[in-house]
Design an enzyme around this catalytic site. Structure first.
Site, mmCIF file in Angstrom:
data_model
loop_
_atom_site.group_PDB
_atom_site.id
_atom_site.type_symbol
_atom_site.label_atom_id
_atom_site.label_comp_id
_atom_site.label_asym_id
_atom_site.label_seq_id
_atom_site.Cartn_x
_atom_site.Cartn_y
_atom_site.Cartn_z
ATOM 1 N N ASP A 120 0.816 -1.220 0.000
ATOM 2 C CA ASP A 120 0.000 0.000 0.000
ATOM 3 C C ASP A 120 0.849 1.270 0.000
ATOM 4 O O ASP A 120 0.366 2.352 -0.329
ATOM 5 C CB ASP A 120 -0.942 0.009 1.205
ATOM 6 C CG ASP A 120 -2.115 -0.941 1.031
ATOM 7 O OD1 ASP A 120 -2.380 -1.355 -0.112
ATOM 8 O OD2 ASP A 120 -2.754 -1.283 2.041
ATOM 9 N N LYS B 270 -12.667 5.959 -0.306
ATOM 10 C CA LYS B 270 -12.484 4.548 -0.001
ATOM 11 C C LYS B 270 -11.761 4.350 1.318
ATOM 12 O O LYS B 270 -12.087 3.429 2.080
ATOM 13 C CB LYS B 270 -11.726 3.866 -1.140
ATOM 14 C CG LYS B 270 -11.492 2.372 -0.935
ATOM 15 C CD LYS B 270 -10.842 1.765 -2.152
ATOM 16 C CE LYS B 270 -10.485 0.305 -1.930
ATOM 17 N NZ LYS B 270 -11.647 -0.531 -1.639
#
Length: 400
Positions: A284, A381
């Site tokens: 990530d 998100k």
């Protein structure tokens, strides 16, 4: 939504947003505890809302008041609902599939097309090996199984979310089980986070060696606490500091189990040299590390293949958007090289690729070059207040 930036520097103090990864795990653990629990510091990102929706669909009663969420699990796993809406959340989908397999009835988990392009083969193999139904379509998967406690073997090189999902189900089943992870074991820190969350509610879950986890029958109990700050999203805020801003970030636990806390070490290396960095355990961070490397001295990153399996093909997405600013990436075998680049805005509108981390990484760059990115709403998100937060810190960005 379109975000238009002018060159600017940021200054001030801000709390890191609550950890999305920990919120998923604490909400599910609260439902498994069997007792009413209240969690503070919950940020209602699209992914967390997806997990809340699925908990409700499985019978948990959930109420929210500002950043406090109360979970009443009295009827958890006793709902007649056969549909779980996962939106675009990979964590939600992979965490709830094993729980759905405990119900002994047909369950349909639904979401976006991109979500179901992401790997589910580990669960498909589990279902086939046990004679369970597993029918995958473009935007859903239909399951029917009767998962039992026992000994399971699972690969550790695709996503740690499969391991965490199976741990939740084995805790729910309530009897002694063993989970063996087939090496290589990537993103171990995320499994440690899952175990820590479950243990907070009294679950007896622990590593018995490097690749084997014991789940013992245990009496779970209520736990109420605060979701810690998120190192993953704090990295995007801290990246501004490496290019001239002065932001102090609070609400980060120095003893956190979050693997993405390594971003500080990586930022330091990128700022001082041209390092080689393995990101197989922290995919990530890829976009923000690429962005910072492009603005600083460059770097080479290994362990990048997993970036293809995220909300977008993140390395390719970053290459396409950096190319619009006169830069780009160089691809190798499970590697990405980011040269030092002289990035300039030339009127081309950047694209979010519907990926929250691409938006935030390119926002760091656009604060230096100026420019525009479309699809900026993708930040909802994981970090819905991202633009409001950076504007409060002095970023010159207009949303339309």
């Amino acid at each position: 939504m379109i975000a238009t930036f002018k060159k600017s520097t940021l200054k001030g103090t801000i709390d890191a947003p609550p950890s999305k990864s920990m919120a998923h795990r604490y909400l599910i653990s609260a439902a498994l505890s069997g007792q009413k629990c209240t969690l503070c510091g919950v940020d209602y990102s699209e992914d967390i809302l997806a997990s809340i929706d699925c908990l409700k669909a499985l019978g948990a009663k959930i109420s929210a008041n500002e950043d406090k969420v109360t979970v009443d699990p009295e009827k958890f796993m006793r709902s007649s609902t056969g549909v779980l809406e996962c939106r675009e959340s990979g964590s939600t989908l992979r965490f709830f599939i094993p729980l759905a397999l405990c119900l002994g009835k047909t369950v349909n988990l639904r979401g976006s097309h991109r979500l179901f392009e992401r790997p589910l083969g580990i669960y498909e193999d589990l279902c086939k090996g046990n004679g369970f139904t597993f029918e995958k379509r473009e935007d859903s998967v239909t399951l029917c199984g009767n998962l039992k406690s026992g000994c399971y073997k699972i690969r550790g090189d695709v996503s740690s979310q499969f391991i965490s999902g199976l741990l939740f189900a084995l805790v729910y089943l309530g009897k002694d089980s063993r989970l063996e992870i087939v090496p290589p074991f990537e993103s171990r820190s995320y499994v440690n986070m899952t175990i820590a969350a479950l243990r907070s509610f009294g679950a007896d879950v622990s590593f018995i060696n490097e690749y084997e986890i014991a789940v013992e029958a245990s009496d779970m109990h209520a736990f109420s606490g605060k979701i810690e700050g998120d190192y993953s999203n704090a990295a995007f805020l801290d990246a501004f500091n490496r290019i001239g801003s002065d932001i102090k970030i609070a609400n980060l636990d120095v003893n956190s189990l979050q693997g993405d806390r390594v971003y500080r070490d990586y930022f330091e290396k990128i700022s001082k040299s041209v390092p080689e960095i393995d990101i197989s355990d922290c995919p990530d961070l890829g976009p923000v590390l690429f962005a910072l490397a492009a603005l600083k001295n460059g770097a080479t990153f290994t362990g990048t293949d997993r970036l293809k399996l995220k909300e977008s093909d993140r390395a390719l997405a970053m290459h396409e958007e950096l190319s619009k600013l006169g830069g780009g990436l160089i691809f190798g075998d499970n590697t990405v090289t980011v040269p030092k680049q002289d990035l300039k805005y030339n009127g081309k509108v950047l694209d979010s690729h519907n990926d929250h981390r691409i938006v935030m990484a390119m926002s760091v760059i656009l604060s230096k070059t100026g420019g525009t990115i479309s699809g900026a709403e993708a930040v909802r998100k994981s970090y819905p207040d991202f633009f409001e937060d950076i504007k409060r810190l002095g970023a010159k960005v207009e949303l339309s």
